[in-house]
Design a protein around this motif. Structure first.
Motif, PDB file in Angstrom:
ATOM      1  N   VAL A  43       0.931  -1.062   0.222  1.00  0.00           N
ATOM      2  CA  VAL A  43       0.001  -0.070  -0.054  1.00  0.00           C
ATOM      3  C   VAL A  43       1.049   1.089  -0.169  1.00  0.00           C
ATOM      4  O   VAL A  43       1.909   1.024   0.913  1.00  0.00           O
ATOM      5  CB  VAL A  43      -0.748   0.019   1.147  1.00  0.00           C
ATOM      6  CG1 VAL A  43      -1.724   1.313   1.297  1.00  0.00           C
ATOM      7  CG2 VAL A  43      -1.931  -1.201   1.434  1.00  0.00           C
ATOM      8  N   VAL A  76      -3.646   4.765   4.734  1.00  0.00           N
ATOM      9  CA  VAL A  76      -3.125   3.352   4.935  1.00  0.00           C
ATOM     10  C   VAL A  76      -4.285   2.453   5.639  1.00  0.00           C
ATOM     11  O   VAL A  76      -4.554   1.445   5.277  1.00  0.00           O
ATOM     12  CB  VAL A  76      -1.913   3.140   5.624  1.00  0.00           C
ATOM     13  CG1 VAL A  76      -1.549   1.721   5.934  1.00  0.00           C
ATOM     14  CG2 VAL A  76      -0.479   3.719   5.051  1.00  0.00           C
ATOM     15  N   GLY A  81      -4.817  -1.415   5.367  1.00  0.00           N
ATOM     16  CA  GLY A  81      -3.127  -1.833   5.612  1.00  0.00           C
ATOM     17  C   GLY A  81      -2.502  -1.676   6.921  1.00  0.00           C
ATOM     18  O   GLY A  81      -3.039  -1.099   7.671  1.00  0.00           O
ATOM     19  N   VAL A 138      -0.849  -4.874   2.895  1.00  0.00           N
ATOM     20  CA  VAL A 138      -2.179  -5.774   2.885  1.00  0.00           C
ATOM     21  C   VAL A 138      -2.270  -7.010   2.442  1.00  0.00           C
ATOM     22  O   VAL A 138      -1.696  -7.289   1.309  1.00  0.00           O
ATOM     23  CB  VAL A 138      -3.204  -4.732   2.214  1.00  0.00           C
ATOM     24  CG1 VAL A 138      -3.357  -4.688   0.882  1.00  0.00           C
ATOM     25  CG2 VAL A 138      -4.724  -4.975   2.870  1.00  0.00           C
ATOM     26  N   GLY A 143      -7.145  -5.727  -0.333  1.00  0.00           N
ATOM     27  CA  GLY A 143      -6.995  -4.308  -0.024  1.00  0.00           C
ATOM     28  C   GLY A 143      -8.483  -3.639  -0.135  1.00  0.00           C
ATOM     29  O   GLY A 143      -9.264  -3.893  -1.171  1.00  0.00           O
ATOM     30  N   ARG A 200      -7.790  -2.438   9.640  1.00  0.00           N
ATOM     31  CA  ARG A 200      -7.686  -3.957   9.612  1.00  0.00           C
ATOM     32  C   ARG A 200      -8.573  -4.752   9.758  1.00  0.00           C
ATOM     33  O   ARG A 200      -8.869  -5.910   9.053  1.00  0.00           O
ATOM     34  CB  ARG A 200      -6.178  -4.444  10.462  1.00  0.00           C
ATOM     35  CG  ARG A 200      -4.968  -3.921   9.865  1.00  0.00           C
ATOM     36  CD  ARG A 200      -3.896  -4.566  10.843  1.00  0.00           C
ATOM     37  NE  ARG A 200      -3.845  -4.016  12.058  1.00  0.00           N
ATOM     38  CZ  ARG A 200      -2.896  -3.059  12.114  1.00  0.00           C
ATOM     39  NH1 ARG A 200      -2.362  -2.427  11.299  1.00  0.00           N
ATOM     40  NH2 ARG A 200      -3.022  -2.384  13.595  1.00  0.00           N
TER      41      ARG A 200
END
Ligand SMILES: [Mg+2]
Length: 322
Positions: A43, A76, A81, A138, A143, A200
């Protein structure tokens, strides 16, 4: 500059961040050598902050260091990620050592908290401007994107949108004797929290996700457009914090939450079939996220309050009037 580039980087930025075994070669050569783990996609994000545009003139250097990294970590997070490496390009009007120490401390504290190593940098003389690039991982093919939503997916936003915009208004007013409430709002602008754990956790759960940086209304519109549909936002479900309501009043709090910007919260869609999984995740992990509406056929963002359509005159907020 009085300090040479390497001396400056060495002194203020080499310790700025985590030590990671996947940094084969860090700062000091022409480039860094980094070893991504197998089975992951990279990422890559970058964001530029300019004085007088993205933060007020005279803003505390600790805050600028924190925010320059935080806004990237938020991107992110929006991809689901895990951040690993950062690069920093800094234009400075002069090599003010106290400023650099504050900036480095703000950057380093957040970098270490998220195990991010600073692997490269450049400094030059010029009007104050900070550009950070963050690289992270990721799981391959997983992702999060803005574009995966479908009509019927339920929309959520994390945290307390609008607080940062109220905090920025306080910053622009200048230093004063803040109440505890005003201090909290000010901190929400100065030291935003990137929602990395939530991002996440949304892998395999959310159908679409983005981070709210330019105001919830506009950013939700971007998510809906990328997903090829419209969105219904139910204003009575907008999460307005008690502090924001007490500080700004209901109408202004709603404006700030819809259009204020600088929130760095996540806005995401969950398909009906994954709502039970999301609710289980939320109660197990204690994530703060509020259901605010759903994706629907069509385009644009429709606002309703208790079922009644409402118009929002998007006046926009000129943070830094000339
Ligand atoms: Mg973003």
């Amino acid at each position: 500059m009085a300090l040479g580039e390497f001396e400056l980087i060495d002194r203020f930025f080499r310790p700025a961040g985590a030590e990671r075994p996947d940094v084969v070669l860090g700062i000091g050569d022409d480039g860094a050598l980094l070893r991504p783990p197998p089975g992951f996609d990279l990422v890559a994000v970058t964001d530029m902050l300019n004085e007088g545009v993205h933060f007020p003139v005279g803003c505390a250097p600790e805050s600028i260091g924190h925010r320059a990294l935080a806004v990237n970590l938020s991107d992110v997070a929006a991809m689901g990620g895990t951040p690993a490496w950062a690069l920093l390009a800094l234009a400075l009007p002069s090599s003010d050592e106290a400023w650099l120490a504050g900036f480095g401390a703000g950057f380093a504290r957040l970098a270490r908290a998220h195990d991010v190593a600073l692997v490269g940098g450049d400094t030059t003389r010029g009007p104050l401007s900070v550009t950070v690039q963050v690289l992270g991982f990721v799981p391959q093919g997983q992702g999060l994107r803005r574009s995966g939503g479908q009509p019927g997916d339920v929309l959520f936003v994390s945290g307390w949108p609008g607080e940062a915009a109220a905090g920025l208004a306080l910053e622009l007013r200048g230093q004063g004797r803040d109440t505890a409430m005003e201090t909290r709002l000010r901190q929400r602008f100065l030291f935003p929290t990137p929602r990395l754990e939530l991002g996440r956790a949304l892998l395999g759960v959310a159908s679409a996700c983005l981070d709210v940086s330019d105001g919830l209304l506009g950013d939700l519109g971007k998510l809906a457009a990328a997903s090829g549909c419209g969105a219904l936002l139910e204003l009575e479900d907008l999460p307005l914090s008690a502090e924001l309501l007490a500080h700004a009043g209901g109408a202004r709090a709603t404006e700030l939450a819809l259009a204020g910007g600088d929130d760095y919260e996540l806005c995401f869609a969950v398909p009906p079939g994954r709502l039970a999984a999301w609710e289980a995740l939320r109660s197990a992990s204690g994530f703060v996220a509020q259901r605010i509406g759903r994706l629907q056929p069509g385009h644009g963002v429709e606002l309703r309050r208790a079922g009644v359509p409402e118009r929002f005159a998007h006046r926009g907020f000129d943070h830094f009037p000339h």
